[in-house]
Design an enzyme around this catalytic site. Structure first.
Site, PDB file in Angstrom:
ATOM      1  CB  VAL A 279     -10.336   0.307   3.420  1.00 53.63           C
ATOM      2  CG1 VAL A 279      -9.617  -0.162   2.154  1.00 53.63           C
ATOM      3  CG2 VAL A 279     -11.390  -0.566   3.639  1.00 53.63           C
ATOM      4  CB  ALA A 280      -7.924   5.489   3.651  1.00 50.55           C
ATOM      5  CD  GLU A 284      -6.011  -1.385   1.534  1.00 46.04           C
ATOM      6  OE1 GLU A 284      -5.024  -0.522   1.173  1.00 46.04           O
ATOM      7  OE2 GLU A 284      -6.828  -0.833   2.088  1.00 46.04           O
ATOM      8  CG  ASP A 326      37.193 -22.748   2.976  1.00 45.50           C
ATOM      9  OD1 ASP A 326      38.308 -22.474   3.837  1.00 45.50           O
ATOM     10  OD2 ASP A 326      37.079 -23.807   2.105  1.00 45.50           O
ATOM     11  CG  ASN A 699      -2.573   4.973   3.814  1.00 45.27           C
ATOM     12  OD1 ASN A 699      -2.582   5.198   2.880  1.00 45.27           O
ATOM     13  ND2 ASN A 699      -2.357   3.648   4.136  1.00 45.27           N
ATOM     14  CB  THR A 730      -1.068   5.883  -3.185  1.00 48.62           C
ATOM     15  OG1 THR A 730      -2.094   5.149  -2.407  1.00 48.62           O
ATOM     16  CG2 THR A 730      -1.428   7.085  -3.708  1.00 48.62           C
ATOM     17  CG  ASP A 731      -1.346   1.707  -0.256  1.00 53.02           C
ATOM     18  OD1 ASP A 731      -0.631   2.705  -0.116  1.00 53.02           O
ATOM     19  OD2 ASP A 731      -2.285   1.505   0.915  1.00 53.02           O
TER      20      ASP A 731
END
Length: 893
Positions: A279-280, A284, A326, A699, A730-731
């Site tokens: 997971v780290a 995520e 234009d 990570n 952090t994330d």
């Protein structure tokens, strides 16, 4: 089915309790209450509850839920509860960010409210389309989306594209005559215009017979499928990155599991640790940060008058290499003012801001020219209030002509009493002119020619060269004179002289008719009356915006339907070009595809171009590998807007069709706004890269700690809960703050980013590795210093790793902030400051609050140890700053 199509005009008005001049405000308000807003039932918005549930369906969350379940079975209740708590926090954070993004996009969508011209209280007004009620008299013109089901009352070459409703690809010509058959198919009802169809040509007036869900489209609204919004290209790239990291995470987790078991740790403990490592590795928070950064970026652009209609446009803007704009209204102020009327034998000059005109003696010739310009005109001018102030509605060029006429006491409503319009040939980009046909009534103002033996008068306005092609006489001293070579030369020279000074020039002509027939034959044999010169000054801010474009490696290109000399004059004033010539539509049409690509490489100003030419220019630029932003406002601009990488519609002058085809709408029709939006696009992408680099480097550091610690006797360097907590801070929190950083100092002083480039390049690998290795080395170095194999119960070493990694990532986030401001600046990004304070406070609570420290298996650190940890973490700040300086130096070289 309703039978409005078989009823005569008078019966339709009577049955609906309305008049040709429209409803009163009071009656409209009553009907709005009775029938409700003119809107289809909206598709159900995402349910907040479903949004929350979806957070727990992510792959990594499901892995954690399985780990929690196994922990319960293994008797590790504390770990199981803690993992569930972490999962809940992740879910809530993801929900909060997605909910904010959803609300941000909903707010942007609410800005896209079409307006429509209706007759109320006897005058023409612009109102939101949702306020239309049955009985409202609606005016239609090319480019409008039909706002309700209408019975056509008047049609002037009116054609409607009904593919959205009937599937018929060709536009259907409409007329006002009642039909006979009651149960005709919708596609055969030539006197009806239906909600959602598009006016492609001409002009018309209709009365609303059904609104909202009572319309034909409303009746089948439930059958219309809704399409789920797909991922943006950037999200797709990051999704691939996430899957790659997930595979790497599984490999690292398997390695740690095997190493731990071989070194004597229990399989259950090592399984939970391995899951945590997996997971780290994966950031995520990435999907949530991407979504909210794009959505909030769209809101920031809105504050700068750029309305984002399609989310991928936010990221594509950062890659734009060419902006095709234009001229009228975008580069200029769109405040047309008649400056001069050039008549055969005399020139009349209008002084800006006054009601006086100077020069010239034959007032009747001037009044005749102005009367033609007022009659051949779809704009409207009427008095407002008791003070007698005048309000104009319509195209700026046409409103300028009405204002000029009003200065001489020539008003449209007065002229139409004796010269009512009975037919018209609308302007199109091929003919470059517009003609209206008026029935001659009596009496007429004295400045008109003798019309006693004439039944109809044709009034024409358009490009001078276009009118000269169909003219055979010129009006001189109150009579027709053959248009010989000398007169033709004199008119063209006057046109050139005006155009060279940046003045927009329109020609005026008339023809006496005894009958009205269909087709363009009526536009032959015209009598040329004179030239009207109007000026639309360049916007002050555009010159600086053009310079910013060039500094940012973006090529500005002007594309206009105006005269080449006018285009070059404006182009030079705004520094688009120093070249004396513009490439014309005629030259483009004679060029093959290879020649067009060669022209596209060096041309900065195109003039007299058609919408079809615009499409070819976009294609040629894209063949050269350019990322093109193209502006447009007309119906025929839609293909070019869709073909361009970024289609930009005009919010003020743009048609409904152009806005639907565009990725972005300029609320102020200003070129400088496009440049500002490009800058925002670059800022957004910079922030996304900032977060990706931050998350991946951190990570990498955590994984290296987990892999390296066993070699020094520390089998499990960080417990599963500790890893998950660090990831959450952090994330989650720090990532959110980094996603809202302001622009870098060089944002608009570097070349555009290639859209084909991935989220990360080969040059990013080494810096990420350096930061990751530094975090791991510093943390493991401290752990070794405090690790005591003789006292395994002393967890100071593990707490030091936990604290140091947390502080290192706080300093990492500070170092990655925008270099345009101090890393410790508070005012530039208050959210970032709040996030950092929250992260530090939460980190200290986990270490020092008794029940939390026990929960996370940590010990309180003495003050000197905490300061050592903070000092060690701060080394990351200096490593990143040095690395960024080296990269910038090598780039400069």
């Amino acid at each position: 089915m309703s039978e409005w199509h078989i009823k005569p005009r008078e019966d339709v008005l009577s049955d609906l309790g309305s008049l040709a001049k429209g409803l009163t405000d009071a009656e409209a308000a009553i009907r709005l209450t009775q029938h409700g807003p003119n809107a289809l039932a909206k598709k159900r918005q995402k349910s907040p509850f479903k949004m929350l549930l979806r957070q727990f369906a992510e792959t990594m969350v499901l892995i954690l839920l399985v780990a929690a379940l196994l922990s319960f079975f293994l008797g590790k209740t504390t770990e199981a509860v803690a993992i569930l708590a972490i999962v809940l926090l992740f879910g809530l954070l993801g929900f909060f960010q997605e909910y904010r993004a959803e609300r941000a996009m909903a707010a942007l969508n609410r800005m896209i409210i079409p307006t429509v011209r209706v007759r109320r209280e006897g005058t023409v007004r612009e109102i939101p389309a949702k306020e239309i009620v049955p009985g409202d008299v609606v005016e239609l013109e090319a480019g409008n989306v039909v706002p309700a089901d209408l019975r056509v009352l008047d049609a002037f070459s009116l054609k409607v594209q009904e593919a959205a409703l009937t599937g018929e690809s060709e536009p259907v010509e409409k007329d006002a005559a009642p039909l006979v058959q009651k149960d005709m198919p919708i596609g055969d009802r030539r006197n009806m215009a239906y909600l959602g169809t598009v006016v492609t040509y001409g002009r018309g007036v209709g009365i609303a017979v059904a609104t909202g869900m009572e319309t034909e489209l409303g009746k089948i609204a439930n059958l219309l499928g809704t399409v789920e919004a797909g991922q943006t290209p950037l999200q797709e790239k990051l999704d691939k990155l996430g899957k790659t990291l997930a595979l790497f995470g599984v490999g690292a987790a398997a390695l740690i599991l095997v190493m731990g078991v071989l070194l004597g740790e229990s399989a259950a403990d090592m399984f939970l640790t391995a899951v945590s490592v997996a997971v780290a590795v994966v950031p995520e928070g990435l999907p949530a940060v991407v979504t909210i950064t794009l959505a909030l970026g769209g809101q920031r652009m809105l504050r700068r008058n750029a309305l984002i209609r399609k989310l991928p446009a936010v990221e594509t803007l950062g890659s734009v290499t060419v902006i095709c704009s234009d001229k009228t209204g975008t580069l200029t102020q769109n405040k047309m003012t008649v400056m001069v009327v050039d008549l055969p034998g005399q020139t009349v000059s209008f002084e800006p801001g006054t009601d006086r005109e100077t020069g010239g003696q034959a007032a009747s010739a001037l009044d005749l020219a102005l009367a033609i310009s007022v009659l051949c005109n779809d704009a409207s001018l009427h008095k407002v209030g008791d003070a007698g102030s005048e309000q104009v509605i319509g195209d700026p060029t046409e409103t300028a002509l009405l204002v000029a006429g009003a200065k001489r006491g020539i008003y449209q409503e007065d002229l139409r009493e004796t010269l009512p319009r009975v037919d018209e040939l609308p302007f199109d980009s091929d003919r470059k002119r517009m003609s209206t046909i008026h029935q001659v009534m009596r009496p007429l103002p004295g400045y008109f020619p003798d019309l006693s033996e004439t039944s109809f008068l044709l009034c024409a306005k358009g490009a001078p060269d276009s009118l000269l092609m169909v003219a055979e006489a010129v009006w001189v001293n109150g009579e027709q004179v053959p248009l010989d070579a000398a007169w033709r030369k004199r008119i063209l020279e006057a046109n050139t002289k005006l155009a060279q000074n940046g003045i927009r020039v329109l020609g005026l002509a008339l023809r006496l008719l005894n009958s009205v027939n269909d087709g363009a034959a009526m536009e032959q044999g015209l009598t040329f009356i004179g030239l009207v010169g109007m000026i639309d000054p360049p916007r002050e801010e555009v010159k600086a915006a053009v310079e910013n474009c060039k500094l940012a490696g973006i090529r500005p290109i002007m594309i206009t339907g105006d005269h080449p000399l006018t285009a070059v004059a404006i182009g030079r004033a705004l520094r688009f070009t120093d070249h004396p010539d513009a490439v014309t539509g005629e030259k483009l049409q004679k060029s093959d595809e290879d020649e067009l690509v060669a022209l596209a490489e060096k041309t900065a100003v195109y003039a007299r171009v058609s919408p079809e030419d615009k499409l070819r220019i976009v294609s040629a630029l894209q063949k050269r590998g350019e990322v093109v932003a193209m502006t447009g406002d007309g119906v025929n601009d839609s293909p070019a807007l869709q073909k361009a990488d970024i289609g930009v519609a005009m919010g003020i002058t743009g048609t409904d069709v152009a806005k639907e085809a565009a990725d972005m709408v300029l609320l102020d029709d200003n070129f400088a706004t496009i440049v500002a939006a490009v800058e925002e696009g670059r800022v957004i992408f910079d922030n996304l890269l900032r977060f990706i680099r931050f998350s991946l480097a951190g990570n990498i550091g955590k994984v290296l700690i987990m892999l390296g610690a066993p070699f020094f006797g520390m089998i499990i360097a960080l417990q599963p809960l500790q890893l998950l907590w660090l990831n959450l801070l952090t994330d989650g929190l720090l990532g959110l703050g980094l996603g809202t950083e302001p622009a870098e100092a060089d944002t608009m002083r570097r070349p555009p980013r290639s859209p084909h480039k991935g989220a990360l390049g080969k040059r990013d690998i080494l810096p990420l590795g350096i930061v990751g290795v530094t975090i791991a080395a510093v943390s493991l170095g401290l752990a070794l210093y405090y690790y005591n194999p003789a006292n395994p119960e002393d967890l100071t070493w593990q707490t030091m790793i936990f604290a140091t990694v947390g502080f290192a990532q706080v300093f990492q986030a500070l170092a990655l902030r925008s270099s345009a401001h101090s890393a410790f600046s508070i005012k530039t990004n208050p959210l970032m400051v709040l996030v950092i304070i929250s992260t530090v406070v939460l980190q200290l609570m986990v270490i020092y609050v008794p029940f939390m420290e026990r929960f996370f298996k940590l010990v309180p650190l003495p003050m000197e140890n905490l300061l050592v940890s903070v000092a060690a973490g701060s080394l990351i700040f200096f490593v990143i700053k040095i690395e960024r300086k080296l990269v910038n130096s090598s780039s400069a070289v």
